[in-house]
Design a protein around this motif. Structure first.
Motif, mmCIF file in Angstrom:
data_model
loop_
_atom_site.group_PDB
_atom_site.id
_atom_site.type_symbol
_atom_site.label_atom_id
_atom_site.label_comp_id
_atom_site.label_asym_id
_atom_site.label_seq_id
_atom_site.Cartn_x
_atom_site.Cartn_y
_atom_site.Cartn_z
ATOM 1 N N ARG A 12 0.872 -1.317 -0.147
ATOM 2 C CA ARG A 12 0.025 -0.004 0.017
ATOM 3 C C ARG A 12 0.818 1.390 0.103
ATOM 4 O O ARG A 12 0.485 2.497 -0.378
ATOM 5 C CB ARG A 12 -0.949 -0.074 1.409
ATOM 6 C CG ARG A 12 -2.020 -1.133 1.060
ATOM 7 C CD ARG A 12 -2.924 -1.010 2.245
ATOM 8 N NE ARG A 12 -3.927 -1.918 2.189
ATOM 9 C CZ ARG A 12 -4.901 -2.283 3.245
ATOM 10 N NH1 ARG A 12 -5.115 -1.540 4.407
ATOM 11 N NH2 ARG A 12 -5.832 -3.214 3.039
ATOM 12 N N ASP A 13 2.031 1.229 0.556
ATOM 13 C CA ASP A 13 2.942 2.481 0.561
ATOM 14 C C ASP A 13 3.282 2.920 -0.890
ATOM 15 O O ASP A 13 4.010 3.866 -0.988
ATOM 16 C CB ASP A 13 3.965 2.219 1.273
ATOM 17 C CG ASP A 13 4.968 0.949 1.121
ATOM 18 O OD1 ASP A 13 4.881 0.497 0.101
ATOM 19 O OD2 ASP A 13 5.745 0.493 2.076
ATOM 20 N N GLY A 14 3.046 1.859 -1.912
ATOM 21 C CA GLY A 14 3.560 2.028 -3.249
ATOM 22 C C GLY A 14 5.012 1.871 -3.535
ATOM 23 O O GLY A 14 5.566 2.173 -4.555
ATOM 24 N N ARG A 15 5.812 1.574 -2.561
ATOM 25 C CA ARG A 15 7.322 1.201 -2.728
ATOM 26 C C ARG A 15 7.653 -0.229 -2.528
ATOM 27 O O ARG A 15 8.560 -0.821 -3.514
ATOM 28 C CB ARG A 15 8.011 2.236 -1.737
ATOM 29 C CG ARG A 15 7.842 3.732 -1.758
ATOM 30 C CD ARG A 15 8.733 4.455 -1.130
ATOM 31 N NE ARG A 15 8.570 4.072 0.409
ATOM 32 C CZ ARG A 15 7.965 4.649 1.113
ATOM 33 N NH1 ARG A 15 7.105 5.567 0.922
ATOM 34 N NH2 ARG A 15 7.904 4.411 2.685
ATOM 35 N N ARG A 16 7.567 -0.768 -1.486
ATOM 36 C CA ARG A 16 7.729 -2.038 -1.377
ATOM 37 C C ARG A 16 7.123 -3.125 -2.043
ATOM 38 O O ARG A 16 5.839 -3.153 -2.414
ATOM 39 C CB ARG A 16 7.746 -2.442 0.042
ATOM 40 C CG ARG A 16 8.603 -1.789 1.137
ATOM 41 C CD ARG A 16 8.095 -2.136 2.714
ATOM 42 N NE ARG A 16 7.029 -1.710 2.788
ATOM 43 C CZ ARG A 16 6.202 -2.003 4.213
ATOM 44 N NH1 ARG A 16 7.021 -2.827 5.089
ATOM 45 N NH2 ARG A 16 5.159 -1.483 4.541
ATOM 46 N N PHE A 17 8.005 -4.184 -2.664
ATOM 47 C CA PHE A 17 7.543 -5.356 -3.384
ATOM 48 C C PHE A 17 6.553 -6.069 -2.869
ATOM 49 O O PHE A 17 6.581 -6.626 -1.724
ATOM 50 C CB PHE A 17 8.652 -6.207 -3.788
ATOM 51 C CG PHE A 17 8.270 -7.268 -4.837
ATOM 52 C CD1 PHE A 17 7.842 -7.243 -6.137
ATOM 53 C CD2 PHE A 17 8.317 -8.530 -4.140
ATOM 54 C CE1 PHE A 17 7.532 -8.420 -6.905
ATOM 55 C CE2 PHE A 17 7.899 -9.675 -5.014
ATOM 56 C CZ PHE A 17 7.478 -9.421 -6.232
ATOM 57 N N GLN A 18 5.420 -6.540 -3.551
ATOM 58 C CA GLN A 18 4.609 -7.229 -3.167
ATOM 59 C C GLN A 18 3.974 -8.303 -4.122
ATOM 60 O O GLN A 18 3.485 -7.874 -5.249
ATOM 61 C CB GLN A 18 3.113 -6.579 -2.605
ATOM 62 C CG GLN A 18 1.973 -7.498 -2.191
ATOM 63 C CD GLN A 18 2.305 -8.287 -1.013
ATOM 64 O OE1 GLN A 18 2.647 -7.913 0.032
ATOM 65 N NE2 GLN A 18 2.267 -10.064 -1.177
ATOM 66 N N LEU A 19 4.317 -9.563 -4.148
ATOM 67 C CA LEU A 19 3.819 -10.419 -5.076
ATOM 68 C C LEU A 19 2.174 -10.652 -4.982
ATOM 69 O O LEU A 19 1.714 -10.895 -4.106
ATOM 70 C CB LEU A 19 4.360 -11.932 -4.833
ATOM 71 C CG LEU A 19 3.800 -12.930 -5.676
ATOM 72 C CD1 LEU A 19 4.276 -12.950 -7.306
ATOM 73 C CD2 LEU A 19 4.327 -14.250 -5.362
#
Length: 443
Positions: free
Chosen positions: A324-331
């Motif tokens: 949700r922060d738009g920065r950290r990777f999420q599969l």
């Protein structure tokens, strides 16, 4: 789409008749567990020695346990004998089958060929075995399981005790997020189970099975992806990989992740040569090497390229996303588009068939359908797609009910009441994949 008949738990009977059957089933399972334990001890004593005395473990108790493990409502084979019909004279039938298996008089019947629709509109051939063939096959699997479980590698998940499709999905997600994976090979072995050489199958079986009677029984049954692929990949990774490499396989569906593109390209070349030795090949239109992982989006932006491609595995489309922060990777994982379309088409077809059935009866059926869908697809990041399916069911059901009569006065407000009563609301039913993976793999 399953029929909406009320579920049945076998044939009707009195309570007095049910208890002896339950006792017999328990005794049969206990006998099979003891046989498996003896086989497991023999395997552990010498992992390289061939096992030469196995058929005697396929006793009446084992055949009985195999029979009760079959699906009661499964389609009949070429003999047209159903589970209920075979159960009517079960003990005599099993004793006769046991005698034929042990004396070599047992003969497998041809499978009844039928076709089921695929998501792409094509048809998949399906062979339905006769009831006694199903029993013997299941019994032999029970005997072979402790032998091959000792040899199967950790990245193999298909049709193994205690392992499911979600375990494979967890391992893949954990590998992509927790390892330095930058490239994904989505490999599709073309018609593996239809084209694998039977000569090679027998050779693979005979690596560990020295009981020729068992070998004769399983010539047409056992599949050998473990030898064609798993052991070779395990060796290749130790000898040739120069960086991180993640492998996950479920039956003939496999995904391989690499840190370095050079490793991925060499692996693809070598895998093509390996499969050719067994008269197999990769599907040219379904095998892809793509840039993927937690670094893929940033690397592609720096090169002025678009978003990373996606890939499908076990019904889910895997996407490089962010938290949700738009920065950290999420599969992110979403229901595969073709799977969604096929499900919706089955819903529409079923609605047309049951349009004039009582609403409450239809509601029971749709609740069952949705719960089954939720049980598999309600994973983190996929809740919007699961909610969308419920909304589609609601909308198509509404239109179907209004078509029951030209004078229908069913309003959308009334439909909301019907849906609230019958259509369960979705919620996430699975933990985040890395959480479940770390619990099942504490090392």
């Amino acid at each position: 789409m399953p029929s909406f008949r009320q579920p049945m738990e076998g044939r009707g009977g009195t309570k007095g008749n049910a208890d002896p059957q339950r006792t017999v089933r328990t005794q049969s399972r206990r006998a099979v567990s003891q046989a498996q334990a003896r086989i497991r001890e023999a395997v552990n004593r010498n992992r390289k020695e061939k096992l030469t005395a196995l058929l005697h473990h396929v006793a009446v108790d084992c055949l009985r346990a195999a029979f009760f493990a079959l699906k009661k409502r499964a389609a009949a084979g070429i003999d047209q004998v159903t589970w209920d019909q075979y159960a009517e004279n079960l003990e005599e039938n099993l004793r006769g089958l046991h005698r034929r298996v042990q004396t070599g008089a047992y003969r497998a019947l041809p499978s009844r060929r039928t076709y089921i629709p695929k998501a792409d509109g094509k048809q998949r051939p399906l062979g339905i075995a006769a009831i006694e063939d199903k029993i013997v096959q299941a019994a032999v699997v029970m005997i072979l399981t402790p032998i091959y479980e000792a040899e199967f590698l950790g990245f193999s998940y298909g049709f193994r005790p205690g392992r499911s499709q979600h375990n494979a999905l967890d391992a893949l997600a954990y590998g992509i997020k927790g390892r330095n994976v930058r490239w994904i090979l989505d490999a599709d072995i073309r018609s593996f189970f239809d084209t694998i050489s039977h000569v090679w199958l027998v050779r693979f079986i005979e690596h560990r099975i020295g009981d020729k009677r068992i070998v004769r029984l399983i010539r047409k049954w056992l599949k050998a992806l473990h030898y064609v692929y798993d052991l070779w990949v395990h060796t290749w990774r130790k000898r040739h990989a120069t960086g991180d490499m993640v492998v996950v396989r479920y039956a003939d569906d496999t995904i391989v992740g690499f840190q370095h593109r050079a490793d991925a390209e060499r692996f693809l070349h070598d895998l093509t040569e390996r499969l050719a030795k067994f008269a197999l090949d990769l599907h040219p239109e379904k095998t892809r090497l793509i840039e993927f992982g937690r670094y893929a989006a940033g690397d592609r932006v720096r090169r002025g390229e678009g978003k990373p491609e996606t890939f499908d595995f076990l019904g889910f489309t895997h996407i490089c996303g962010t938290m949700r922060d738009g920065r950290r990777f999420q599969l992110k994982r979403k229901t595969k588009r073709k799977r969604k379309r096929a499900t919706l088409q089955r819903i529409v077809d079923e609605l047309r068939r049951i349009r004039h059935s009582p609403i409450d009866g239809q509601g029971v059926g749709w609740a069952t359908v949705l719960r089954g869908h939720y049980a598999y697809f309600a994973v983190p990041t996929n809740l919007p797609a699961v909610r969308a399916l419920r909304n589609h069911v609601k909308m198509h059901w509404f239109l179907s009910l209004r078509r029951r009569s030209q004078r229908s006065r069913l309003t959308w407000s009334r439909m909301n009441v019907i849906a609230a009563k019958h259509l369960p609301l979705p919620r996430v039913l699975h933990p985040w994949p890395e959480q479940r993976f770390l619990v099942s793999h504490p090392r």
